[in-house]
Structures are given as C-alpha cells and as structure tokens.
Design a protein around this motif. Structure first.
Motif, short mmCIF file in Angstrom:
data_model
loop_
_atom_site.label_atom_id
_atom_site.label_comp_id
_atom_site.label_asym_id
_atom_site.label_seq_id
_atom_site.Cartn_x
_atom_site.Cartn_y
_atom_site.Cartn_z
N PHE A 1 -1.88 -1.85 -4.07
CA PHE A 1 -3.21 -1.28 -3.93
C PHE A 1 -3.24 0.18 -4.39
N THR A 2 -4.43 0.72 -4.48
CA THR A 2 -4.61 2.09 -4.92
C THR A 2 -3.82 3.05 -4.05
N SER A 3 -3.04 3.92 -4.69
CA SER A 3 -2.20 4.86 -3.96
C SER A 3 -3.05 5.86 -3.19
N ILE A 4 -2.51 6.31 -2.06
CA ILE A 4 -3.17 7.33 -1.24
C ILE A 4 -2.25 8.55 -1.18
N TYR A 5 -2.75 9.68 -1.64
CA TYR A 5 -1.99 10.92 -1.60
C TYR A 5 -2.77 11.95 -0.78
N LEU B 1 0.86 -1.18 0.00
CA LEU B 1 0.00 0.00 0.00
C LEU B 1 0.90 1.23 0.00
N PRO B 2 0.97 1.96 -1.13
CA PRO B 2 1.81 3.16 -1.19
C PRO B 2 1.03 4.41 -0.79
N LEU B 3 1.67 5.28 -0.02
CA LEU B 3 1.04 6.54 0.32
C LEU B 3 2.08 7.65 0.35
N ALA B 4 1.61 8.88 0.13
CA ALA B 4 2.52 10.02 0.07
C ALA B 4 1.82 11.26 0.55
N THR B 5 2.63 12.23 0.95
CA THR B 5 2.12 13.54 1.33
C THR B 5 2.87 14.60 0.55
N GLY B 6 2.21 15.72 0.32
CA GLY B 6 2.84 16.81 -0.42
C GLY B 6 2.15 18.12 -0.13
N GLY B 7 2.66 19.17 -0.74
CA GLY B 7 2.15 20.50 -0.45
C GLY B 7 0.88 20.87 -1.18
N GLY B 8 0.52 20.14 -2.22
CA GLY B 8 -0.68 20.48 -2.97
C GLY B 8 -1.05 19.35 -3.91
#
Length: 206
Positions: free
Chosen positions: A134-138, A103-110
């Motif tokens: 699985f479906t990525s979560i951003y 399960l890939p996930l990431a955070t960013g500024g926008g």
C-alpha cells in the motif's frame, strides 16, 4: 485475519514504534488482531549470522509466514531504512511475503527523506513477493507529538494519510477474508500509553 507489526528501529521506544503501535491499535478497533515483533529484540549474533537454528529467529520468521498482513515501521537513516530491518528481511525466503498485504511506514527528521520508502524499501517488499504494497506513510518529527499522559498525537496532514492507510489495509484484509469492509472507524483517539512489549509468538485479541 492477523497482522504482524514489524518494527525496525534500533531504539525502543521510538517515533516509528509509537506510530506502528498506534496503527495496530486502530486496526484492532476495526476487528483485526495483531502481534508485535521488534527486530532489536532478536539475538544480535543469530540475526547477523542468519542462524535459522536459533529458536527466536525461527519464531520470528514463522510469525511473518503466519501473518496475513505486515505493517513495517522504520526510521530513516542516511536516506534508507535501517540495517537492522535489512538484516531481518534477508532472513526471509525469496517468496517470504507471498500473498501478504504490506503497509510500509517510516519516520525521519524532515521532508528530505520522504521518498526513501519508495526508492529503498518498496522494491525489496515486491521482490519478496508481497501481494500488495500500500501507499507508504512517512512522518517527520514535527508531525508526531508524544506526551507521557496523552500518548501520541498526529498533526492533521499525517493523520489523514494514516487513516487512509488503515482503511486500505483493513479493507484489503476483509476482501481476503471474503467479508464486506465495515464502515470507517474514527481513529482520532490518541494512543494513551506505550505498552510495547517484546515479541511474543501469540496473537493478542483485537
């Protein structure tokens, strides 16, 4: 079934590490166990030189091999995942994720980097032989709110995506185990603290 929470942020705590721990604790409520590995805690020289004889590097690579599922979290820098995470993934053998759920996930500024996970990280995970990605979560900065006392809170759209990702991964693990998935668990309770200790090679109880 065991889960490895793999953090690729050079900073700790960070938005991505908090989201990673949040997901791990909610998976624990569904009966799974997890361990944590923050790449930043590995010795830098051994990581950059791919020193497999280094004890910490060997334990980290073995932790990936021993896990049934990997939750990977990274901040997005310049439209890609971190070089720190890339350096660690490069240490894994060609089939280093074979048979594993990811399960890939990431955070960013926008929202501009929403597709970075799919275009940059997902091909690498498939190349490493992941059984299912699985479906990525951003999540962007506006969707995550951290309070020292109340912990992490998610706004409604990202909370829904996170719940879907947790349910997919949990169900996939139960299928691998030959068990019927349990009824969905309410995951609306925020994380109360960030007790985010450096990697230890043992799994903590769910």
């Amino acid at each position: 079934m065991s889960i490895l929470l793999l953090g690729g942020s050079p900073q700790l705590p960070s938005s991505s590490s908090r989201l990673l721990l949040h997901i791990g604790e909610q998976l624990a409520l569904q009966g799974h166990s997890y361990a944590k590995l923050h790449v930043r805690d590995l010795p830098a020289r051994a990581l950059l030189l791919a020193d497999y004889d280094d004890a910490a590097i060997a334990r980290a690579v073995r932790a990936v091999a021993d896990a049934d599922a990997i939750v990977i979290a990274t901040p997005i820098y310049k439209a890609s995942y971190t070089g720190l995470l890339k350096a660690f993934l490069d240490l894994l053998p060609q089939d280093g994720l074979a048979g594993k759920l990811v399960l890939p996930l990431a955070t960013g500024g926008g929202h501009a980097h929403t597709l970075a996970l799919d275009y940059a990280l997902r091909p690498v995970l498939h190349a490493l032989g992941a059984k299912q990605v699985f479906t990525s979560i951003y999540a962007n900065a506006q969707q995550l709110d951290w309070h020292e006392e109340r912990g992490l809170s998610l706004d409604a759209p990202i909370a829904e995506r996170v719940q879907a990702g947790i349910e997919e991964l949990s169900s996939g693990l139960f299928v691998l185990q030959g068990r019927r998935p349990s009824a969905p668990t309410d995951i609306s309770v925020p994380v109360r603290s960030l007790q985010d200790q450096p990697y230890a090679h043992h799994y903590q109880a769910a």
